[in-house]
Design a protein around this motif. Structure first.
Motif, PDB file in Angstrom:
ATOM      1  N   LEU A 102      49.090 -19.310   5.966  1.00  0.00           N
ATOM      2  CA  LEU A 102      48.000 -18.539   5.382  1.00  0.00           C
ATOM      3  C   LEU A 102      46.680 -18.989   5.991  1.00  0.00           C
ATOM      4  O   LEU A 102      46.501 -20.150   6.345  1.00  0.00           O
ATOM      5  N   ARG A 103      45.717 -18.084   6.084  1.00  0.00           N
ATOM      6  CA  ARG A 103      44.506 -18.317   6.862  1.00  0.00           C
ATOM      7  C   ARG A 103      43.434 -19.109   6.122  1.00  0.00           C
ATOM      8  O   ARG A 103      42.317 -19.253   6.627  1.00  0.00           O
ATOM      9  N   PHE A 104      43.739 -19.632   4.955  1.00  0.00           N
ATOM     10  CA  PHE A 104      42.738 -20.340   4.165  1.00  0.00           C
ATOM     11  C   PHE A 104      42.620 -21.795   4.608  1.00  0.00           C
ATOM     12  O   PHE A 104      43.616 -22.425   5.000  1.00  0.00           O
ATOM     13  N   SER A 105      41.418 -22.332   4.503  1.00  0.00           N
ATOM     14  CA  SER A 105      41.166 -23.702   4.957  1.00  0.00           C
ATOM     15  C   SER A 105      41.904 -24.732   4.110  1.00  0.00           C
ATOM     16  O   SER A 105      42.193 -25.833   4.579  1.00  0.00           O
ATOM     17  N   GLN A 148      47.178 -26.878   0.054  1.00  0.00           N
ATOM     18  CA  GLN A 148      47.174 -27.061  -1.401  1.00  0.00           C
ATOM     19  C   GLN A 148      47.895 -25.924  -2.134  1.00  0.00           C
ATOM     20  O   GLN A 148      48.096 -25.991  -3.348  1.00  0.00           O
ATOM     21  N   ILE A 149      48.283 -24.892  -1.387  1.00  0.00           N
ATOM     22  CA  ILE A 149      48.981 -23.755  -1.996  1.00  0.00           C
ATOM     23  C   ILE A 149      50.462 -24.099  -2.131  1.00  0.00           C
ATOM     24  O   ILE A 149      51.090 -24.601  -1.200  1.00  0.00           O
ATOM     25  N   GLY A 150      51.033 -23.838  -3.299  1.00  0.00           N
ATOM     26  CA  GLY A 150      52.432 -24.150  -3.550  1.00  0.00           C
ATOM     27  C   GLY A 150      53.368 -23.219  -2.786  1.00  0.00           C
ATOM     28  O   GLY A 150      53.061 -22.043  -2.576  1.00  0.00           O
ATOM     29  N   GLY A 168      39.821 -14.878  -0.445  1.00  0.00           N
ATOM     30  CA  GLY A 168      39.337 -16.244  -0.591  1.00  0.00           C
ATOM     31  C   GLY A 168      37.836 -16.307  -0.834  1.00  0.00           C
ATOM     32  O   GLY A 168      37.162 -15.282  -0.993  1.00  0.00           O
ATOM     33  N   TYR A 169      37.345 -17.525  -0.850  1.00  0.00           N
ATOM     34  CA  TYR A 169      35.917 -17.763  -1.069  1.00  0.00           C
ATOM     35  C   TYR A 169      35.179 -17.723   0.264  1.00  0.00           C
ATOM     36  O   TYR A 169      35.781 -17.758   1.351  1.00  0.00           O
ATOM     37  N   THR A 170      33.844 -17.675   0.196  1.00  0.00           N
ATOM     38  CA  THR A 170      33.032 -17.549   1.400  1.00  0.00           C
ATOM     39  C   THR A 170      33.142 -18.765   2.305  1.00  0.00           C
ATOM     40  O   THR A 170      32.852 -18.673   3.502  1.00  0.00           O
ATOM     41  N   ASP A 171      33.567 -19.898   1.755  1.00  0.00           N
ATOM     42  CA  ASP A 171      33.719 -21.093   2.586  1.00  0.00           C
ATOM     43  C   ASP A 171      35.077 -21.154   3.282  1.00  0.00           C
ATOM     44  O   ASP A 171      35.403 -22.146   3.936  1.00  0.00           O
ATOM     45  N   GLY A 172      35.873 -20.092   3.145  1.00  0.00           N
ATOM     46  CA  GLY A 172      37.173 -20.037   3.811  1.00  0.00           C
ATOM     47  C   GLY A 172      38.311 -20.612   3.003  1.00  0.00           C
ATOM     48  O   GLY A 172      39.459 -20.605   3.452  1.00  0.00           O
TER      49      GLY A 172
END
Length: 632
Positions: free
Chosen positions: A152-155, A159-161, A179-183
């Motif tokens: 997944l493209r999140f920074s 932490q994602i299960g 996601g949030y603006t900070d990625g």
């Protein structure tokens, strides 16, 4: 005194209205105002007030307040009209008098959330983003392939299960969550009421929640794709761009008329009637153990139906394909009662009960399956142990190497060499009755000429060899019964009846009480007078406002699978937009051709006294000629 009481009552009414005014102020300027207000219009179990309701003391919605697990369950139950309860005595941290007890019992019954441990539900603990998204994905019966969280493209993807990654990816791909603006995604972050409102608004899409209402395209929201139905109603003449979810909260009949579903058609409650419905994928799954019933009629085509619980599927008055492929998967032991024609795949241990009208085109057993009842199977492939078929497949049964299946009361074993498979088929060669295999007929192929002067114009007679107390019932052609007589082991179809069948190749099925139904392929030809080149005729008034209509005669033998592949005149194709057709319940084909187009065709050819049209059919494969006479 009366005036004083009246004044006091008016003051009470003003006080009662005050929270609503405060609630409006509480939401002004909040980014989730639209979502909370829309959810506020959804009734629940006869109550008004909506899904997320204002504080009874202050009148405020508190959109930025953190949501607990119990509050989330209450919102879900209200949104989808869940009311059935299950005991939750295994959870020791619940108070019998707690405000949340009803919500927890309903959630347990519907199975969309589990405890934080075997003995704790933690009703007052906050719920997280990934927990909410996973619950909503399960409610919409998402059967997703595993996803590596790190893909997944999140920074903060580490932490994602693993248990939530697929649901998160699906929601992101659908544009429901981001996601949030900070990625980052912040999977363990707590969720506010405003965020819950946004997620429900977009997952549910348009909520159809008023019993007895007829909805159409103008009823659907433009900023969402899904549709959620939580009360018995009708939806007609529209296209659903996303999923259509009929919730477990529905008890009654849902009617869909002329509806196209681009996403999944999900039935978890109610009795569904599909009239002219198009869907590539249907999921039938009741988390509360109800028997689901769905009927396909009219020009319906449901390419794939996946049964995960107990279901009854019916086809009635079809002009379309109906249920095409049915798969039994998921759940403990899904079961199907079937009355129609479709291919069936068992991907999970399951049972299938067929009616006398049922035809399984192709049975594929990739898991143990028991098929019973009085229907027919055309062909079967057995790839799993512990399979039992009450009837012999008409065109053969293939059993995988090393396996044994029970077919029509007899054991069939896969071979240990050669191709690795054993095959059995009920068809038989021409032979004296005494030499025929059990429950078979003396012919497997025949040709009939509709020309009375031909040597091939004669009654069709076959000898039947029936054993095990099997009784001859009827002869079926294309799903329609054919007039036949039976006497002293001989089945006869009169030449006059055969002459009413139009040229083509057909399969005659001799239906037996044992379920072992032998077949005969018959080729109908016509070597008659070429001076009479048309099969049907119809008159046109010469007025372009008058359509041309015709119907095949009462001896026609067409089924719900029959379709028109083309219509031509003078070699020119007629557009499918210019004619309509259907097969009646009596097996007759009805065709209507647009009068304006007929007028153009006659004009193009300088108004001859007639035009001939070649009409080509699929299933059965045949062509006949329609002559339209110009009466003008």
């Amino acid at each position: 005194m009366k005036r004083i009481l009246a004044g006091t009552m008016s003051a009470c009414l003003l006080l009662a209205a005050a929270p609503a005014a405060q609630a409006a102020n509480d939401l002004e300027g909040n980014w989730a105002k639209t979502y909370i207000e829309y959810l506020g219009k959804i009734p629940y179990n006869g109550e008004t007030g909506g899904v997320i309701r204002p504080n009874s003391a202050t009148g405020n919605y508190d959109p930025d307040k953190q949501v607990t697990r119990a509050e989330f369950m209450r919102y879900i139950n209200r949104a989808f009209n869940f009311t059935e309860k299950a005991p939750v005595t295994q959870y020791t941290d619940l108070s019998a008098n707690g405000w949340y007890m009803d919500s927890v019992q309903i959630a347990a019954k519907h199975g969309y959330i589990s405890g934080t441990s075997a003995t704790e539900m933690s009703p007052n603990a906050p719920i997280t983003r990934e927990q909410v998204i996973s619950v909503l994905g399960r409610l919409f019966k998402k059967d997703l392939d595993a996803v590596d969280p790190e893909s997944l493209r999140f920074s903060d993807n580490k932490q994602i299960g693993k248990w939530s990654a697929a649901y998160i990816k699906d929601a992101v791909d659908a544009g429901i969550v981001r996601g949030y603006t900070d990625g980052s995604f912040k999977p363990a972050a707590t969720v506010t009421r405003a965020e819950i409102a946004s997620l429900l608004y977009h997952y549910m899409g348009t909520s159809l929640n008023t019993e007895g209402t007829v909805y159409n395209s103008s009823s659907l929201k433009e900023d969402t794709k899904n549709v959620t139905i939580s009360a018995p109603c009708t939806l007609q003449n529209t296209t659903v761009e996303g999923d259509l979810y009929i919730t477990e909260g529905v008890s009654g009949t849902i009617t869909l008329t002329n509806v196209v579903v681009r996403g999944d058609l999900i039935q978890s409650g109610g009795s569904l009637v599909c009239n002219g419905v198009s869907s590539a994928n249907m999921v039938i799954d009741s988390s509360v153990g109800r028997l689901m019933q769905a009927t396909a009629s009219g020009n319906s085509e449901i390419r794939r139906a996946e049964v995960r619980s107990s279901a009854s599927l019916f086809e009635k008055d079809l002009t379309g394909q109906g249920f095409v492929d049915v798969t039994l998967a998921g759940g403990d032991t899904p079961s199907l009662t079937f009355d129609g024609t479709a291919s069936v795949t068992a991907a999970q241990k399951s049972t299938v009960s067929t009616t006398t009208n049922a035809v399984i085109d192709a049975l594929t057993a990739n898991a143990p399956v028991t098929v019973g009842g009085y229907g027919a199977i055309r062909s079967a492939v057995i790839n799993a142990p512990d399979c039992s078929l009450a009837m012999m497949p008409q065109n053969g049964c293939v059993v995988k190497t090393g396996l044994t299946a029970t077919v029509a009361g007899k054991e069939i074993s896969g071979t240990q060499a050669g191709s690795g498979q054993a095959s059995t088929t009920p068809s038989a060669p021409t032979a004296p009755v005494s030499a025929l295999p059990p429950n078979s007929v003396s012919l497997t192929e025949a040709t009939f000429d509709r020309n009375p002067d031909s040597d091939a114009y004669e009654d069709l007679e076959v000898s039947l060899f029936a054993v095990d107390d099997a009784v001859f019932r009827r002869v079926v052609l294309g799903g329609v019964e054919v007039d036949a007589s039976f006497s002293r082991s001989t089945i006869r179809i009169d030449a006059e009846d055969l002459a009413e069948i139009y040229p083509g190749v057909y399969t005659l099925t001799y239906v037996m009480s044992s379920g072992v139904n032998p077949t005969l392929q018959i080729t109908i030809v016509d070597t008659g007078d070429p001076e009479d080149p048309y099969d049907y005729e119809s008159d046109w008034t010469g007025n372009k406002r008058d359509d041309v209509e015709f119907r095949t005669d009462k001896n026609s033998r067409y089924s719900s699978k029959t379709s028109i592949s083309s219509i031509k005149y003078n070699g020119n194709n007629v557009s499918s937009k210019e004619f309509e057709w259907k097969v009646t319940s009596a097996g007759r084909l009805e065709v209507t051709i647009d009068g304006e187009e007929v007028s153009k065709w006659f004009d193009d050819l300088n108004n001859p006294d007639h035009l001939d049209f070649d009409i080509k059919l699929n299933d059965p494969s045949e062509t006949f000629v329609l002559r339209i006479w110009n009466e003008s």
